[in-house]
Write an enzyme that holds these catalytic residues in place. Structure first.
Site, PDB file in Angstrom:
ATOM      1  N   GLU A   1     -10.162  16.185 -27.254  1.00 59.96           N
ATOM      2  CA  GLU A   1      -9.566  14.919 -26.814  1.00 59.96           C
ATOM      3  C   GLU A   1      -9.135  14.999 -25.357  1.00 59.96           C
ATOM      4  O   GLU A   1      -9.349  14.055 -24.583  1.00 59.96           O
ATOM      5  CB  GLU A   1      -8.386  14.517 -27.702  1.00 59.96           C
TER       6      GLU A   1
ATOM      7  N   LYS B   1       3.030  12.228 -32.343  1.00 59.46           N
ATOM      8  CA  LYS B   1       2.940  12.918 -33.642  1.00 59.46           C
ATOM      9  C   LYS B   1       3.792  14.190 -33.647  1.00 59.46           C
ATOM     10  O   LYS B   1       4.118  14.715 -34.706  1.00 59.46           O
ATOM     11  CB  LYS B   1       1.489  13.284 -33.958  1.00 59.46           C
TER      12      LYS B   1
ATOM     13  N   CYS C   1      -7.772   8.169 -40.433  1.00 59.18           N
ATOM     14  CA  CYS C   1      -6.626   8.119 -39.525  1.00 59.18           C
ATOM     15  C   CYS C   1      -6.777   7.087 -38.414  1.00 59.18           C
ATOM     16  O   CYS C   1      -5.889   6.927 -37.592  1.00 59.18           O
ATOM     17  CB  CYS C   1      -6.386   9.510 -38.966  1.00 59.18           C
TER      18      CYS C   1
ATOM     19  N   HIS D   1       1.875  13.163 -38.688  1.00 65.09           N
ATOM     20  CA  HIS D   1       0.652  12.362 -38.679  1.00 65.09           C
ATOM     21  C   HIS D   1       0.696  11.361 -39.834  1.00 65.09           C
ATOM     22  O   HIS D   1       0.593  11.744 -40.995  1.00 65.09           O
ATOM     23  CB  HIS D   1      -0.551  13.298 -38.800  1.00 65.09           C
TER      24      HIS D   1
ATOM     25  N   HIS E   1      -4.373  10.859 -29.822  1.00 64.97           N
ATOM     26  CA  HIS E   1      -4.389  11.144 -31.250  1.00 64.97           C
ATOM     27  C   HIS E   1      -3.636  12.454 -31.476  1.00 64.97           C
ATOM     28  O   HIS E   1      -2.810  12.542 -32.368  1.00 64.97           O
ATOM     29  CB  HIS E   1      -5.839  11.217 -31.744  1.00 64.97           C
TER      30      HIS E   1
ATOM     31  N   PHE F   1     -11.226  11.254 -39.982  1.00 63.16           N
ATOM     32  CA  PHE F   1     -12.261  12.046 -40.657  1.00 63.16           C
ATOM     33  C   PHE F   1     -13.437  11.129 -40.994  1.00 63.16           C
ATOM     34  O   PHE F   1     -13.240  10.021 -41.480  1.00 63.16           O
ATOM     35  CB  PHE F   1     -11.710  12.660 -41.947  1.00 63.16           C
TER      36      PHE F   1
END
Lengths: 78, 417
Positions: free
Chosen positions: B316, B337, B165, B342, B305, B403
């Site tokens: 975060e 998002k 991502c 996403h 994010h 990831f």
């Protein structure tokens, strides 16, 4: 036109996105119908599938035109 | 060493809330959700049955029939977004030195649908391999960059970035750095993803990464909300034209913003979970600030994010507080998002566009769908809930984390000579 010729034509029109009138027996896949080497491989594979035959690589190399394909299939299709 | 300056001169996108940059911004500003029940395939047996799909996309409006068969959907989205950005930047290809024009394009997975179809065909057969000669060149995640270069004749540096991502943020940072270093003058960069299909949805479902809130699908992407239960899959593409400043100035190009810094780090912690204290996120944001030669106080907006997963959003916000200290309460934070879903490998690019347009319009797009405070998230943070907020935005930072523990942060600054 034979049944084989019309089925070959339909595959070429579909895969190469060309107009039916361009698919003449003399038409070369690469020179006239805009196919590159990968397109040609794909066409051969589609012919194999459609007519239930196996076209060895050394024979496939000799199939450069629509007419070549039709003759080969007429001779080899079961 | 003195770096050359890098500016943004073109934008393009196709995503769940906009098939153009103008439509995207309008919907960002108005807090529109892009979520809907899945139409790309029959998802009735899947735990998650909704996603943020691209709407009203007909590939034959953009490509001829022969082309369509050779382009995975992820490449189709790429080419559509690039087309808009190239028209927008108004570069004269005839007079460009095309060996100094490159393409760096990110995608997390590339042509996963192509892979699925081809392998399914093989598995359903009698064992005779009948893979299409286009299987590999249609699937690989660098092929979008290849197609883009062929379309526009760009002969400079050309490759794809893969970091889940964070893929398209890495692409943008690489492109910025190569322009800074003089390796190229112009880049087409960004990213695309198209994994709303059986394999993509099924795989992420098994990881328990996706929201399964089928009843409230429209509001399921709810970053920072206590009842968040996973991310909502999106798809699409975002494209940025990056250009060396003097090059842009010489041709009188419109300049959206300056790209002033990039930060990158690895969590070195876990396959899919972020470090609980946001170690990698902290390092990434700090590196971006250093790279941009900015202080935390210079940032007015952070496009986080913020995927809406229970485990991702908390570290975060903690990381933001660690890096920005007291200033964390003065800046605006939002997760777009909540609207787009996403977009995985394309997330960095569409969120970069949101950040740039936020600077241009001096408006922070909101975090929608928030219903309930999470006690683990400091309520003094301004998460820009529900509605867009007007404010001065001198510089914006965009975070993406992938990831594997890949983190990337990019900083865009309001342009002034």
């Amino acid at each position: 036109m034979s049944d084989i010729a019309s089925r070959v034509k339909a595959i070429i029109v579909d895969k190469l996105g060309v107009d039916e009138t361009e698919v003449t027996p003399e038409a070369s896949f690469t020179n006239d119908l805009g196919a590159d080497s990968l397109d040609t491989v794909e066409l051969i594979m589609e012919f194999e599938k459609e007519f239930n035959i196996a076209i060895p690589d050394d024979q496939a190399e000799n199939i450069g035109t629509v007419g070549d394909a039709v003759s080969y299939i007429e001779e080899n299709a079961k | 060493m003195e770096f050359r300056r890098v500016v943004v001169t073109g934008l393009g996108t196709i995503n769940p809330i906009g098939n153009s940059v103008a439509e995207y911004w309008e919907n960002l500003e108005n807090g529109v959700s892009g979520s809907g029940m899945i139409t790309h395939f029959d998802a009735s047996k899947f735990k998650t049955q909704f996603a943020c799909e691209v709407k009203n996309f007909d590939p034959t409006e953009h490509f001829d029939r022969k082309e369509v068969r050779k382009l995975d959907l992820y490449t189709q989205y790429a080419l559509v977004a690039v087309k808009e950005a190239m028209a927008d930047c108004d570069l004269d290809l005839e007079s460009e030195d095309l060996t100094k024009a490159g393409v760096i394009w990110g995608s997390g997975i590339g042509g996963i649908k192509t892979f699925l179809d081809e392998v399914k065909g093989y598995a359903n057969g009698d064992g005779t391999p009948r893979f299409s000669p286009f299987f590999i060149p249609k699937m690989i995640s660098d092929i979008a960059a290849g197609h883009i270069s062929m379309k526009y004749g760009f002969q400079g540096p050309n490759y794809g970035t893969v970091s889940a991502c964070a893929s398209s943020s890495h692409a943008i940072i690489d492109a910025m750095n190569y322009i800074r270093l003089g390796k190229a003058d112009v880049f087409i960069t960004g990213g695309s993803e198209a994994s709303v299909n059986e394999a993509g949805l099924g795989g992420f479902n098994s990881m328990q990464a996706l929201s399964t809130n089928n009843e409230e699908y429209q509001t399921a992407s709810r970053p920072f909300c206590k009842s968040r239960d996973g991310f909502v899959m999106g798809e699409g593409a975002g494209c940025l034209i990056l250009e060396e400043y003097e090059h842009a100035k010489a041709r009188g190009a419109k300049i959206y913003a300056e790209v002033v810094g990039g930060g990158m780090s690895g969590d070195a912690y876990h396959l899919t979970a972020t470090h609980p204290e946001g170690r990698g996120a902290i390092n990434s944001m700090k590196m971006a600030l250093n790279d941009a030669d900015l202080k935390p106080e210079d940032i007015d907006y952070i496009n986080v994010h913020g995927t809406s997963t229970p485990v991702g959003d908390i570290p975060e916000t903690k990381a933001v507080q660690t890096v920005f200290g007291e200033h964390a309460y003065k800046l605006n934070i939002s997760s777009t998002k909540s609207m787009t879903g996403h977009l995985l490998g394309a997330a960095g690019s569409v969120e970069a566009i949101a950040s740039i347009l936020a600077i241009n319009n001096q408006i922070v797009p909101p975090t929608i769908n928030h219903k309930e405070k999470d006690p683990e998230i400091d309520e003094r943070l301004n998460l820009t809930l529900h509605k867009a907020q007007k404010r001065e935005i001198r510089a914006a930072l965009s975070n993406t984390f992938g990831f594997g523990g890949h983190n990337a942060s990019v900083i865009f600054k309001s342009f002034s000579e």
